[in-house]
Design an enzyme around this catalytic site. Sequence first.
Site, PDB file in Angstrom:
ATOM      1  N   SER A 197       0.818  -1.219   0.000  1.00  0.00           N
ATOM      2  CA  SER A 197       0.000   0.000   0.000  1.00  0.00           C
ATOM      3  C   SER A 197       0.848   1.264   0.000  1.00  0.00           C
ATOM      4  O   SER A 197       0.505   2.258  -0.653  1.00  0.00           O
ATOM      5  CB  SER A 197      -0.973  -0.007   1.178  1.00  0.00           C
ATOM      6  OG  SER A 197      -0.287  -0.122   2.407  1.00  0.00           O
ATOM      7  N   HIS A 245       7.855   3.649   9.910  1.00  0.00           N
ATOM      8  CA  HIS A 245       7.483   2.812  11.050  1.00  0.00           C
ATOM      9  C   HIS A 245       6.239   3.393  11.715  1.00  0.00           C
ATOM     10  O   HIS A 245       6.148   4.610  11.903  1.00  0.00           O
ATOM     11  CB  HIS A 245       8.641   2.769  12.057  1.00  0.00           C
ATOM     12  CG  HIS A 245       8.402   1.842  13.205  1.00  0.00           C
ATOM     13  ND1 HIS A 245       8.506   0.481  13.101  1.00  0.00           N
ATOM     14  CD2 HIS A 245       8.029   2.092  14.488  1.00  0.00           C
ATOM     15  CE1 HIS A 245       8.223  -0.075  14.266  1.00  0.00           C
ATOM     16  NE2 HIS A 245       7.926   0.882  15.127  1.00  0.00           N
TER      17      HIS A 245
END
Length: 204
Positions: A15, A112
């Site tokens: 994605s 992250h």
Amino acid sequence: MQWSRIAVFASGQGSNFAALIEAEKAGKLGGGRIELLVSDRPEAPVAQRAEAAGVPALLLRPKDFASRELYEAEIVAELQRRDIGLVVLAGYMRLITPVLLTPYAGRIVNIHPSLLPAFAGKDAIGQALDYGVKLTGVTVHFVDGGMDTGPVIAQRSVAIEPLDTAESLAERIHQVEYELYPEVVGAFAAGKIELDGRRTVIWE
């Protein structure tokens, strides 16, 4: 070697890879061009995304190599052949060895789903929920030899709502990722990021 020539590494759905492709199409990647997808899982959906976008893919199974180092040596040879200037990790589920880190020092970035240094490693969203913090977010950082320990480039916060589940929080975090990562990669491609020790400056 041009910063604008980008390789994206991914292991799963892709994605963030798709968000970067859309940013490139919209002219929002600072002149950057995604020249290659690298995946350690040839069957992963990201490989189909790359094919649909017309992006060449290097699909390698690490178990087909005698060591992690030989696996990465094959990747580095392809990166150098294509004159790649920036490596973008986007859900790449492998630790990087010095074989790749050394020639691309300061030119590998990762995203992250937490505000590092909080909740590094696996399941950062679950860690944040279990700890009971009220604020988490997204970090883009340089990659070094540790687990999510490289210098921070950019961060964006996401509030945790009282009724959040891992799924609902992940959805909001992903939406932030899809905005922030192209912005940072575009700044790299445009030569607007400077690293001084652990301090990063993004020039306007």
